[in-house]
Design an enzyme around this catalytic site. Structure first.
Site, PDB file in Angstrom:
ATOM      1  CB  CYS A  70    -108.515   1.954 -39.586  1.00  0.00           C
ATOM      2  SG  CYS A  70    -107.050   2.422 -38.661  1.00  0.00           S
ATOM      3  CB  CYS A  73    -105.171   2.372 -41.156  1.00  0.00           C
ATOM      4  SG  CYS A  73    -105.445   1.302 -39.729  1.00  0.00           S
TER       5      CYS A  73
END
Ligand SMILES: [Zn+2]
Length: 143
Positions: A70, A73
């Site tokens: 991600c 993230c």
């Protein structure tokens, strides 16, 4: 069967320490070099270790649900680490890899990552989805 050991990498020597969750608030030191083990780095928790740590700490817990694939993230990770250092002794910041710990993602209904969640006394009190800067993370933890 739940395993209440948390794996914590020593910030000084890099040794992986297996720390009983119950000792999380007791300023544990590294088994190899004796340095303080928790110097404000986020703890990596899993389906197995999460509940014991949350039950053991008297601090508010801020959880970052993330995954290695991600991008947002990964972008937020340094902000989360900075916030964790600044909040040392005031809040416990933990990271949960949602791929490795599907049980927690299911329990809390995590539909997108990154998602930040604050727990007080084990109960969810706040939640925010999407990457945010360190100041917003600190504000969410109560300053
Ligand atoms: Zn060490």
């Amino acid at each position: 069967m739940t395993n209440d050991l948390v794996h914590v990498a020593c910030p000084a020597c890099g040794a992986t320490n297996r720390l009983p969750a119950q000792r999380i608030d007791e300023e544990p030191s590294c088994g190899r070099c004796g340095q303080a083990l928790l110097q404000g780095q986020p703890l990596e928790l899993t389906d197995d270790s999460f509940d014991a740590v949350v039950a053991a700490t008297r601090l508010p817990v801020l959880v970052d649900f993330w995954a290695p694939w991600c991008g947002p993230c990964r972008m937020m990770a340094p902000a989360f680490e900075q916030a964790s250092r600044q909040l040392l002794g005031r809040a416990l910041l933990v990271k949960v890899n949602s791929d490795d710990s599907p049980g927690l993602s299911r329990r809390y209904g995590i539909r997108s990552i990154p998602t930040l969640m604050r727990l007080d006394g084990g109960r969810e009190s706040q939640r925010q989805s999407g990457a945010v800067p360190a100041a917003a993370i600190i504000a969410m933890a109560g300053g």
